[in-house]
Design a protein around this motif. Structure first.
Motif, PDB file in Angstrom:
ATOM      1  N   UNK A  31       9.866  -0.809 -11.700  1.00 26.54           N
ATOM      2  CA  UNK A  31       8.547  -1.073 -11.149  1.00 26.54           C
ATOM      3  C   UNK A  31       8.520  -0.961  -9.640  1.00 26.54           C
ATOM      4  N   UNK A  32       7.422  -0.438  -9.104  1.00 23.05           N
ATOM      5  CA  UNK A  32       7.252  -0.285  -7.656  1.00 23.05           C
ATOM      6  C   UNK A  32       5.956  -0.951  -7.217  1.00 23.05           C
ATOM      7  N   UNK A  33       6.051  -1.772  -6.174  1.00 26.15           N
ATOM      8  CA  UNK A  33       4.870  -2.305  -5.504  1.00 26.15           C
ATOM      9  C   UNK A  33       4.542  -1.346  -4.360  1.00 26.15           C
ATOM     10  N   UNK A  34       3.319  -0.874  -4.315  1.00 25.80           N
ATOM     11  CA  UNK A  34       2.885   0.136  -3.359  1.00 25.80           C
ATOM     12  C   UNK A  34       1.929  -0.511  -2.363  1.00 25.80           C
ATOM     13  N   UNK A  35       2.317  -0.553  -1.080  1.00 26.19           N
ATOM     14  CA  UNK A  35       1.508  -1.193  -0.038  1.00 26.19           C
ATOM     15  C   UNK A  35       0.743  -0.139   0.756  1.00 26.19           C
ATOM     16  N   UNK A  36      -0.564  -0.302   0.828  1.00 29.85           N
ATOM     17  CA  UNK A  36      -1.400   0.671   1.517  1.00 29.85           C
ATOM     18  C   UNK A  36      -1.395   0.461   3.026  1.00 29.85           C
ATOM     19  N   UNK A  37      -1.878   1.462   3.759  1.00 27.55           N
ATOM     20  CA  UNK A  37      -2.048   1.363   5.199  1.00 27.55           C
ATOM     21  C   UNK A  37      -3.411   0.797   5.549  1.00 27.55           C
ATOM     22  N   UNK A  38      -3.856   1.063   6.789  1.00 28.95           N
ATOM     23  CA  UNK A  38      -5.095   0.456   7.280  1.00 28.95           C
ATOM     24  C   UNK A  38      -6.334   0.945   6.538  1.00 28.95           C
ATOM     25  N   UNK A  39      -6.263   2.110   5.923  1.00 33.03           N
ATOM     26  CA  UNK A  39      -7.440   2.643   5.227  1.00 33.03           C
ATOM     27  C   UNK A  39      -7.632   2.028   3.844  1.00 33.03           C
ATOM     28  N   UNK A  40      -6.687   1.231   3.388  1.00 32.26           N
ATOM     29  CA  UNK A  40      -6.824   0.594   2.092  1.00 32.26           C
ATOM     30  C   UNK A  40      -6.339   1.480   0.958  1.00 32.26           C
ATOM     31  N   UNK A  41      -6.765   1.150  -0.251  1.00 34.63           N
ATOM     32  CA  UNK A  41      -6.369   1.903  -1.441  1.00 34.63           C
ATOM     33  C   UNK A  41      -7.317   3.109  -1.561  1.00 34.63           C
ATOM     34  N   UNK A  42      -6.931   4.200  -0.918  1.00 30.62           N
ATOM     35  CA  UNK A  42      -7.739   5.420  -0.888  1.00 30.62           C
ATOM     36  C   UNK A  42      -7.237   6.392  -1.954  1.00 30.62           C
ATOM     37  N   UNK A  43      -7.943   7.524  -2.082  1.00 32.58           N
ATOM     38  CA  UNK A  43      -7.597   8.488  -3.124  1.00 32.58           C
ATOM     39  C   UNK A  43      -6.163   8.982  -2.999  1.00 32.58           C
ATOM     40  N   UNK A  44      -5.692   9.184  -1.754  1.00 33.27           N
ATOM     41  CA  UNK A  44      -4.317   9.670  -1.576  1.00 33.27           C
ATOM     42  C   UNK A  44      -3.305   8.675  -2.123  1.00 33.27           C
ATOM     43  N   UNK A  45      -3.586   7.382  -1.957  1.00 36.90           N
ATOM     44  CA  UNK A  45      -2.665   6.376  -2.465  1.00 36.90           C
ATOM     45  C   UNK A  45      -2.700   6.354  -3.989  1.00 36.90           C
ATOM     46  N   UNK A  46      -3.877   6.519  -4.570  1.00 36.66           N
ATOM     47  CA  UNK A  46      -3.969   6.564  -6.024  1.00 36.66           C
ATOM     48  C   UNK A  46      -3.219   7.781  -6.576  1.00 36.66           C
ATOM     49  N   UNK A  47      -3.340   8.925  -5.883  1.00 41.23           N
ATOM     50  CA  UNK A  47      -2.618  10.122  -6.312  1.00 41.23           C
ATOM     51  C   UNK A  47      -1.107   9.902  -6.230  1.00 41.23           C
ATOM     52  N   UNK A  48      -0.678   9.193  -5.193  1.00 44.53           N
ATOM     53  CA  UNK A  48       0.743   8.881  -5.073  1.00 44.53           C
ATOM     54  C   UNK A  48       1.190   7.980  -6.213  1.00 44.53           C
ATOM     55  N   UNK A  49       0.373   6.980  -6.560  1.00 40.82           N
ATOM     56  CA  UNK A  49       0.707   6.090  -7.680  1.00 40.82           C
ATOM     57  C   UNK A  49       0.868   6.884  -8.965  1.00 40.82           C
ATOM     58  N   UNK A  50      -0.023   7.850  -9.181  1.00 38.24           N
ATOM     59  CA  UNK A  50       0.064   8.701 -10.369  1.00 38.24           C
ATOM     60  C   UNK A  50       1.355   9.526 -10.330  1.00 38.24           C
ATOM     61  N   UNK A  51       1.698  10.054  -9.148  1.00 37.63           N
ATOM     62  CA  UNK A  51       2.933  10.832  -9.030  1.00 37.63           C
ATOM     63  C   UNK A  51       4.169  10.000  -9.319  1.00 37.63           C
ATOM     64  N   UNK A  52       4.194   8.760  -8.851  1.00 36.05           N
ATOM     65  CA  UNK A  52       5.323   7.868  -9.123  1.00 36.05           C
ATOM     66  C   UNK A  52       5.391   7.514 -10.612  1.00 36.05           C
ATOM     67  N   UNK A  53       4.227   7.298 -11.226  1.00 37.52           N
ATOM     68  CA  UNK A  53       4.200   7.002 -12.661  1.00 37.52           C
ATOM     69  C   UNK A  53       4.731   8.186 -13.467  1.00 37.52           C
ATOM     70  N   UNK A  54       4.439   9.400 -12.999  1.00 32.87           N
ATOM     71  CA  UNK A  54       4.935  10.594 -13.687  1.00 32.87           C
ATOM     72  C   UNK A  54       6.460  10.674 -13.637  1.00 32.87           C
ATOM     73  N   UNK A  55       7.066  10.002 -12.644  1.00 35.90           N
ATOM     74  CA  UNK A  55       8.525   9.955 -12.531  1.00 35.90           C
ATOM     75  C   UNK A  55       9.121   8.790 -13.308  1.00 35.90           C
ATOM     76  N   UNK A  56       8.269   8.013 -13.994  1.00 39.64           N
ATOM     77  CA  UNK A  56       8.755   6.926 -14.830  1.00 39.64           C
ATOM     78  C   UNK A  56       8.616   5.539 -14.231  1.00 39.64           C
TER      79      UNK A  56
END
Length: 217
Positions: A31-56
């Protein structure tokens, strides 16, 4: 295809924490906890979460509610409480404590190091953490100071224009003498963030995956 969704997690201080999550389609490696930057949980962060999930990886990205004008998001104790809650969410879904990792970007990268200096985690990655030599408003410690307090493996990734050379030299020296495994990597190109194109971004992504794979077993 994996998609993100949001959940609401009750906290012991009476607040409710919104968490964006992404789950692997097959087996979970950790499991990974993903901490966002100043812009918050934006689309790029969601795409990154999906990419990490694709890696298991099972991913939980807490929506931090701090002072975004500060380099670390200004969350203080609230940062620890929110990160702890995200870790509990992961553990409740079968992730072992030694399979918990933390990843942050910019202000989130700074926050990730601050959490890592106070919590025992399997591995941590900070991408371009802000304000290497700027003292924290609460405790006066800089990122250089925090590296000596690490109790878990930590990787920092920077582009050549992210911080002054002097600041990065001090941070690298601190990492070299840290009691835990620590590494500061600087790329000659600035396009090293995962949501950008280029060789550096691809290499940084692979290095991050390798770091978690090596330490979260």
């Amino acid at each position: 295809m994996t998609q993100t969704r949001t959940e609401t997690v009750p906290l012991t201080d009476g607040r409710e924490l919104t968490v964006t999550v992404a789950e692997p389609e097959n087996s979970v490696r950790g499991g990974l906890v993903l901490l966002h930057g100043r812009r918050g949980v934006v689309d790029q962060l969601r795409e990154l979460a999906v990419g990490l999930a694709a890696e298991g990886w099972l991913v939980a990205a807490p929506h931090l509610d701090g002072d975004q004008s500060r380099p670390d998001g200004g969350t203080g104790d609230r940062l620890l409480a929110d990160t702890d809650a995200a870790c509990v969410w992961l553990v409740d879904r079968g992730v072992r404590d030694d399979q918990l990792g933390l990843l942050g970007f910019g202000a989130g990268g700074t926050a990730a190091l601050r959490v890592a200096s106070q919590r025992s985690l399997g591995a941590v990655v900070s991408v371009a953490p802000d304000a290497v030599t700027l003292p924290d408003e609460d405790d006066g410690r800089t990122l250089v100071d925090l590296v000596s307090e690490l109790s878990c493996p930590w990787l920092a990734l920077y582009g050549s224009d992210d911080e002054s050379d002097q600041g990065l030299v001090r941070l690298r020296d601190a990492a070299d003498s840290a009691s835990s495994v620590a590494n500061v990597v600087t790329y000659p190109e600035s396009e090293h963030r995962f949501d950008q194109d280029g060789v550096a971004a691809s290499e940084a992504w692979q290095r991050t995956l390798t770091w978690f794979d090596a330490h979260l077993r």
